[in-house]
Design a protein around this motif. Sequence first.
Motif, short mmCIF file in Angstrom:
data_model
loop_
_atom_site.label_atom_id
_atom_site.label_comp_id
_atom_site.label_asym_id
_atom_site.label_seq_id
_atom_site.Cartn_x
_atom_site.Cartn_y
_atom_site.Cartn_z
N LEU A 59 -15.09 20.37 -8.31
CA LEU A 59 -14.20 19.36 -8.88
C LEU A 59 -12.88 19.27 -8.11
CD1 LEU A 59 -14.51 19.63 -12.77
CD2 LEU A 59 -14.86 17.59 -11.37
N LYS A 100 -12.28 16.43 -5.52
CA LYS A 100 -12.18 15.01 -5.86
C LYS A 100 -10.97 14.33 -5.20
CE LYS A 100 -12.83 11.88 -9.81
NZ LYS A 100 -11.90 10.82 -9.42
N ALA A 139 -18.38 11.36 -8.07
CA ALA A 139 -19.09 11.73 -9.30
C ALA A 139 -20.57 11.98 -9.03
CB ALA A 139 -18.92 10.63 -10.35
N TYR A 189 -21.02 15.24 -7.08
CA TYR A 189 -20.72 16.41 -7.89
C TYR A 189 -21.83 16.68 -8.91
CZ TYR A 189 -18.43 19.68 -11.00
OH TYR A 189 -18.15 20.78 -11.76
N GLU A 195 -24.12 16.76 -17.91
CA GLU A 195 -22.79 17.09 -17.41
C GLU A 195 -21.92 15.84 -17.30
OE1 GLU A 195 -20.96 20.25 -14.23
OE2 GLU A 195 -22.80 19.20 -13.66
N LEU A 248 -18.09 15.23 -18.79
CA LEU A 248 -16.98 15.13 -17.83
C LEU A 248 -16.63 13.69 -17.48
CD1 LEU A 248 -18.04 17.96 -15.34
CD2 LEU A 248 -16.28 18.09 -17.12
N ARG A 261 -12.89 13.19 -16.39
CA ARG A 261 -12.51 13.88 -15.15
C ARG A 261 -13.20 13.28 -13.93
NH1 ARG A 261 -12.50 20.31 -15.80
NH2 ARG A 261 -11.32 20.08 -13.86
N LEU A 262 -14.38 12.69 -14.14
CA LEU A 262 -15.12 12.11 -13.03
C LEU A 262 -14.88 10.61 -12.87
CD1 LEU A 262 -18.55 13.95 -13.43
CD2 LEU A 262 -16.76 14.40 -11.73
#
Length: 296
Positions: A18, A21, A41, A44, A196, A200, A203-204
């Motif tokens: 992360l 990013k 994204a 990840y 996931e 997230l 955050r993504l």
Amino acid sequence: MDTTTDIPRYPATRPLALAHKPLLDPLFAVLQPRVSELTFANLYLFREAHAYRLTLVEDSTVVLGQGYGGEEYFLPPLGGDVAGVLRLLLERGMTLYGADEPFAARYLAGEGVVVEEDRDAFDYLHLRKELAELPGNRFHKKKNRINYFIVRHSFSVAVYGATHREGCLALLGEWRRVRGGIDSPSLELETKAAAEALLLTDRLGLEGVVVLVEGRVAAFALGERLNRDTAVCHFEKADPFMEGVSQLVDREFNRLLFADCTYTNREQDLGEPGLRAAKLSYHPVELVKKFRARRA
């Protein structure tokens, strides 16, 4: 044989995290990718499936990965002297994956380079407005299935938020259970990535929609902006026993999100005949070709 140790100026290979990013997002913003894999994204969420690692070659950031069969590859170099770095990596026996047509025309036209189309990886590109409105006779079957759902269920549609997370995870678990007998190397990996993604989203930088039937999540879709005029839908899951809800969630994703985008990229079919037929039934305006390249 792993040839990556032969890369010149190869100081370190770091598993994608992360924390990378802020490094990759500006590079993708400059690149304006058309290929669905080339977002932070997506990389990840599938970092374990494809063993994604980052390294620096000369002045370019390079993402290294593996196919489902374990074959090593690298994605198009990001920033710096792309042509020079590409030449170095190909000369050392590495394989490039994920080049689109403009990249191939610019960098892979030289002698001694074998360039191959990867049909199973072609992305399906659609006019977002068509998916949102389903106009004309071409989409008649899609509209019929949506209408079948609408007259039989009391439902609501909402933009995905934290309150929907547990319901979406429960639906994802049921979707995976129903497909338990399917022999697909990507099934477990996709399920884990989707779970996931639900955890997230903020955050993504992902956005999504959910369809609720009597308060229960019956379908969800998650995606993001791919480039200035294109959105990409990474995940779309629906109750397999509720006819019409998958068509509805697809329509609502395109109706409610990324309204300033001209196109929606619905990713690849991985060579699965049923999935290919389903994606073609939405009448893409283009198949975004992807190429592999290696030295002869």
